[in-house]
Design a protein around this motif. Sequence first.
Motif, PDB file in Angstrom:
ATOM      1  N   THR A  37     -19.747 -36.813   3.645  1.00 29.44           N
ATOM      2  CA  THR A  37     -18.800 -37.283   2.646  1.00 29.44           C
ATOM      3  C   THR A  37     -18.913 -38.786   2.492  1.00 29.44           C
ATOM      4  O   THR A  37     -19.181 -39.504   3.451  1.00 29.44           O
ATOM      5  CB  THR A  37     -17.362 -36.927   3.047  1.00 29.44           C
ATOM      6  OG1 THR A  37     -17.085 -37.473   4.327  1.00 29.44           O
ATOM      7  CG2 THR A  37     -17.156 -35.413   3.088  1.00 29.44           C
ATOM      8  N   ALA A  38     -18.695 -39.268   1.273  1.00 30.07           N
ATOM      9  CA  ALA A  38     -18.805 -40.693   1.013  1.00 30.07           C
ATOM     10  C   ALA A  38     -17.707 -41.458   1.744  1.00 30.07           C
ATOM     11  O   ALA A  38     -16.572 -41.017   1.837  1.00 30.07           O
ATOM     12  CB  ALA A  38     -18.704 -40.948  -0.485  1.00 30.07           C
ATOM     13  N   THR A  39     -18.057 -42.597   2.278  1.00 38.69           N
ATOM     14  CA  THR A  39     -17.094 -43.461   2.937  1.00 38.69           C
ATOM     15  C   THR A  39     -16.981 -44.750   2.146  1.00 38.69           C
ATOM     16  O   THR A  39     -17.922 -45.157   1.475  1.00 38.69           O
ATOM     17  CB  THR A  39     -17.537 -43.774   4.385  1.00 38.69           C
ATOM     18  OG1 THR A  39     -18.865 -44.307   4.342  1.00 38.69           O
ATOM     19  CG2 THR A  39     -17.540 -42.520   5.237  1.00 38.69           C
ATOM     20  N   SER A  83     -19.859 -49.948   3.500  1.00 41.09           N
ATOM     21  CA  SER A  83     -21.134 -50.007   4.184  1.00 41.09           C
ATOM     22  C   SER A  83     -21.115 -51.211   5.114  1.00 41.09           C
ATOM     23  O   SER A  83     -20.081 -51.845   5.315  1.00 41.09           O
ATOM     24  CB  SER A  83     -22.270 -50.121   3.159  1.00 41.09           C
ATOM     25  OG  SER A  83     -22.406 -48.928   2.439  1.00 41.09           O
ATOM     26  N   ILE A 131     -29.639 -40.542   1.173  1.00 37.96           N
ATOM     27  CA  ILE A 131     -28.446 -39.924   0.591  1.00 37.96           C
ATOM     28  C   ILE A 131     -27.199 -40.448   1.282  1.00 37.96           C
ATOM     29  O   ILE A 131     -26.212 -40.821   0.636  1.00 37.96           O
ATOM     30  CB  ILE A 131     -28.538 -38.388   0.697  1.00 37.96           C
ATOM     31  CG1 ILE A 131     -29.717 -37.879  -0.129  1.00 37.96           C
ATOM     32  CG2 ILE A 131     -27.236 -37.727   0.263  1.00 37.96           C
ATOM     33  CD1 ILE A 131     -30.082 -36.436   0.127  1.00 37.96           C
ATOM     34  N   ARG A 132     -27.225 -40.506   2.598  1.00 36.86           N
ATOM     35  CA  ARG A 132     -26.071 -41.003   3.343  1.00 36.86           C
ATOM     36  C   ARG A 132     -25.794 -42.475   3.038  1.00 36.86           C
ATOM     37  O   ARG A 132     -24.648 -42.889   2.885  1.00 36.86           O
ATOM     38  CB  ARG A 132     -26.288 -40.806   4.837  1.00 36.86           C
ATOM     39  CG  ARG A 132     -26.234 -39.354   5.288  1.00 36.86           C
ATOM     40  CD  ARG A 132     -26.296 -39.271   6.812  1.00 36.86           C
ATOM     41  NE  ARG A 132     -26.185 -37.905   7.254  1.00 36.86           N
ATOM     42  CZ  ARG A 132     -27.211 -37.066   7.376  1.00 36.86           C
ATOM     43  NH1 ARG A 132     -28.426 -37.481   7.057  1.00 36.86           N
ATOM     44  NH2 ARG A 132     -27.038 -35.836   7.796  1.00 36.86           N
ATOM     45  N   GLN A 170     -24.174 -42.721  -0.322  1.00 41.73           N
ATOM     46  CA  GLN A 170     -22.789 -42.270  -0.246  1.00 41.73           C
ATOM     47  C   GLN A 170     -21.878 -43.333   0.366  1.00 41.73           C
ATOM     48  O   GLN A 170     -20.773 -43.584  -0.110  1.00 41.73           O
ATOM     49  CB  GLN A 170     -22.685 -40.987   0.565  1.00 41.73           C
ATOM     50  CG  GLN A 170     -23.152 -39.737  -0.154  1.00 41.73           C
ATOM     51  CD  GLN A 170     -22.943 -38.513   0.707  1.00 41.73           C
ATOM     52  OE1 GLN A 170     -23.610 -38.326   1.715  1.00 41.73           O
ATOM     53  NE2 GLN A 170     -22.001 -37.682   0.315  1.00 41.73           N
ATOM     54  N   GLN A 171     -22.348 -43.937   1.430  1.00 41.92           N
ATOM     55  CA  GLN A 171     -21.558 -44.965   2.088  1.00 41.92           C
ATOM     56  C   GLN A 171     -21.276 -46.140   1.167  1.00 41.92           C
ATOM     57  O   GLN A 171     -20.256 -46.820   1.304  1.00 41.92           O
ATOM     58  CB  GLN A 171     -22.267 -45.436   3.364  1.00 41.92           C
ATOM     59  CG  GLN A 171     -22.262 -44.409   4.481  1.00 41.92           C
ATOM     60  CD  GLN A 171     -23.150 -44.796   5.644  1.00 41.92           C
ATOM     61  OE1 GLN A 171     -23.887 -45.787   5.570  1.00 41.92           O
ATOM     62  NE2 GLN A 171     -23.093 -44.035   6.712  1.00 41.92           N
ATOM     63  N   ALA A 202     -22.013 -41.208  -6.034  1.00 39.96           N
ATOM     64  CA  ALA A 202     -21.786 -39.771  -6.154  1.00 39.96           C
ATOM     65  C   ALA A 202     -23.132 -39.057  -6.082  1.00 39.96           C
ATOM     66  O   ALA A 202     -24.186 -39.669  -6.251  1.00 39.96           O
ATOM     67  CB  ALA A 202     -21.082 -39.456  -7.472  1.00 39.96           C
ATOM     68  N   LEU A 203     -23.099 -37.760  -5.820  1.00 37.75           N
ATOM     69  CA  LEU A 203     -24.323 -36.973  -5.703  1.00 37.75           C
ATOM     70  C   LEU A 203     -24.487 -36.055  -6.909  1.00 37.75           C
ATOM     71  O   LEU A 203     -23.511 -35.640  -7.529  1.00 37.75           O
ATOM     72  CB  LEU A 203     -24.283 -36.118  -4.437  1.00 37.75           C
ATOM     73  CG  LEU A 203     -24.124 -36.853  -3.110  1.00 37.75           C
ATOM     74  CD1 LEU A 203     -24.062 -35.845  -1.965  1.00 37.75           C
ATOM     75  CD2 LEU A 203     -25.245 -37.847  -2.880  1.00 37.75           C
TER      76      LEU A 203
END
Length: 378
Positions: free
Chosen positions: A34-36, A39, A264-265, A268-269, A273-274
């Motif tokens: 899940t996005a946080t 960073s 991808i991670r 997201q951080q 969006a994906l």
Amino acid sequence: MSREKKNVNRRDFLRGSATAAAAVATGGVAASLTATPASASAPARWNKEADVVVVGTGHAGLAAAITAADAGARVVILEKLKREFEGGNSRVSGNMWWTPTSLPEAVQYIDALSYGLTDKESVQALAEEMMKLNDWLGGLGIKRTPLGIFQPEHPQLPGSACVRTWSNGGASDARLWNPLREQAEKRKIEVMYEAPARELVQTPAREIAGIRAEVAGKPFFVKARKGVVLCCGGFEFDFEMQKQFLPGWPIYGQGTPGNTGDGIRMAQQAGAALWHMNNPLSGLGGLVVPEFAPVVIPINVMGQGSIRVDKSGKRFMSETRPSRHGFGVKEFVLFFDGVTGDFTRLPCYVIFDETTRLRGPLASSRRFGWFGWFSGYE
């Protein structure tokens, strides 16, 4: 690249991939998927600076680095693995490409290929750049020759008549990757090996300022004055991500085990969006050797003389059915049994006769092209 250079040690490859990926899974599955909101913050002191930082040495990464360098930028490429394993899936793929003859038809065809799920602006931009691709490659000294297959691969789709397929004198054997890598070398673009990227560094205004990598197990911060380009592959070797995003699991890869969803991670951080996470490019035909699992080795046992059966021993498809990118046999393999609650054809099994066994090596041989990091296993 010599044939000897290609014969990489499988155990070293897997060991190096596992080491480089060790820090990816921290924080548990839910946190990693899940996005946080934040960073890494900018360090007090950067270890290195460049105009553009590219992550990954595949076709996309090399193309981005060459383009940036030709525009006058100082470029640094971060590669997760050792030099002998650089290039990822690009290096061991078919090394072929296609271009359209008509922009309107290209837009129509690409839109159909993506089931209409991609916005028109993105499809238009992709088609326009594909129209320029042969000229760009030609400027690098890469001579296109007609491929002879996949022209078009999906003739039933609207716009398919515009498809033209090409190779650099033949498919596989890194025939496209090699000259791109040579062009990066010619431009003296720096490549840092065994330097997995971990986090995008953001300013308080959430602009991307650089990237945090790891070198010798320690944090290494690279400042990007103009931007960071993430070209570090997919997530086929992260099985927890597979369960979240793919319509079937486990799916085994025949490419680089370095593809564990790192980019991808990181995206997201940083708040990204994906999209387009639910459709693997998959086919049927791989040998899972326990000592090298989860890597799949391409096999030659296809068509006549063999049958495919699921976990219960039930045959489920015609073995001579052609396999195409995105379609072909995939709809047969990615089958979920609602009674057992299982993907009963993952994995599946091949039963073959003695004539088939004596026909040649069960695994793909590098004598007929380098396709997959472990093709040629005997």
